[in-house]
Scaffold this active site. Structure first.
Site, mmCIF file in Angstrom:
data_model
loop_
_atom_site.group_PDB
_atom_site.id
_atom_site.type_symbol
_atom_site.label_atom_id
_atom_site.label_comp_id
_atom_site.label_asym_id
_atom_site.label_seq_id
_atom_site.Cartn_x
_atom_site.Cartn_y
_atom_site.Cartn_z
ATOM 1 C CE LYS A 94 -27.377 -9.907 4.302
ATOM 2 N NZ LYS A 94 -28.964 -9.005 4.642
ATOM 3 C CD GLN A 110 -30.600 -7.026 2.999
ATOM 4 O OE1 GLN A 110 -30.052 -7.310 2.237
ATOM 5 N NE2 GLN A 110 -30.928 -6.209 4.295
ATOM 6 C CG ASP A 115 -32.083 -13.274 6.646
ATOM 7 O OD1 ASP A 115 -30.937 -13.634 7.423
ATOM 8 O OD2 ASP A 115 -32.510 -12.592 5.674
#
Ligand code: NAD
Length: 282
Positions: A52, A96, A119
């Site tokens: 990322k 994450q 996200d």
């Protein structure tokens, strides 16, 4: 022989368009910035975060990494999220997963401001998706929808079977595919006669986490196959959830692993950061 859906190339194209958007935003004095929170030292997560970071560099998005010890408390995690929510220079926040078991990931996702929820895991984002309202769609399902679009695969009226019902892949996919008027069936570990479902499907999306689980005898001729799985073998090689070699002989379209859904997930994250930045500039 199937058309191989080239996720790597499509992701490259999306990223190069985003680069132009990013430059335009910067010319207005704003630097798009993503904050990533990583808790503990899960190996796979570290690789994902690194990818990322690289993608951000490529597009021109600034990247801020917060690596937290696995022993941190829930309060410390929430405090950090709240600080990032407040900061004007941060446009997107990503936590994450997985995070250690003593922490409540649902509360953490809930605390990420919906405006920065790149996200798409905040319940507000999830709710908006289910109402077919504009929102941040979680990156893997969003990347899959882009692949359908790019390859002119129309979902309307199609029998579409999703294998896997996780919160990050299977469930948001249900909504994305419903919004495109597919007839959606969701199969999972308790499904009886899985093959009966997959055999009649026009489109099969596999998000299971079991190498080569979907075999040739489970699908019909001309099926479209999307393989979300990432499984690392003892030899270090990556395989998907689909027996690619044999299934591709029957399929009309198929995604490879690697080079299919994976790169698209990262590209759509970049897309969501740029979208968040533009929204916050309004
Ligand atoms: P998960 O473990 O949360 O969910 C797996 C799902 O598979 C569950 O819903 C379960 O019911 C179902 N399942 C398990 N065994 C089954 C069986 N025998 N028959 C039918 N269904 C069964 O996994 P996840 O997070 O959704 O990830 C799935 C896979 O996709 C993993 O390999 C993961 O690494 C990969 N993944 C890839 C990307 C990407 O960007 N390419 C993103 C996320 C996840």
């Amino acid at each position: 022989m199937a058309v191989i859906i080239d996720g790597k190339e499509l992701a490259r194209k999306i990223r190069s368009n985003l680069k132009i958007d990013c430059e335009e935003i910067k010319s207005k004095g704003v630097n798009p910035k993503l904050a990533v929170i990583l808790v503990g030292d899960d190996k796979a997560s570290k690789v994902y975060v690194k990818n990322k970071n690289k993608a951000c560099e490529d597009v021109g998005i600034e990247f801020e990494e917060h690596i937290l010890e696995s022993e941190i408390t829930q309060k410390q995690l929430i405090d950090l999220i709240e600080q990032l929510n407040e900061r004007k220079d941060i446009h997107g926040i990503l936590l994450q997963s997985p995070i250690p078991n003593h922490l409540d990931i649902n509360e953490a996702f809930r605390k990420i401001s919906p405006d920065k929820d790149v996200d798409g895991f905040n319940p507000i984002s999830v709710g908006k998706l289910s109402l077919n309202q504009d929102t941040f769609v979680s990156c893997t399902p969003y990347g899959i929808m882009k692949m359908f679009e790019e390859y002119n695969i129309d979902l309307e009226g199609k029998d579409l079977v999703i294998i896997g019902r996780s919160n990050i892949v299977g469930k948001p996919l249900i909504q994305c595919c419903l919004n495109k008027n597919a007839t959606v069936t969701v199969c999972h570990s308790r499904t009886k006669n899985l093959k009966e479902h997959t055999k009649r499907a026009d489109i099969v999306i596999a998000a299971i986490g079991k190498s080569k689980f979907v075999t040739e005898d489970m699908v019909k001729d001309g099926v479209v196959i999307i393989d979300v799985g990432i499984n690392r073998g003892d030899d270090g090689k990556l395989t998907g959830d689909v027996d690619f070699e044999n299934v591709q002989k029957k399929a009309s379209y198929i995604t490879p692993v690697p080079g299919g859904v994976g790169p698209m997930t990262v590209a759509m994250l970049m897309n969501n950061v740029i979208k968040a930045t533009k929204n916050q500039m309004k």
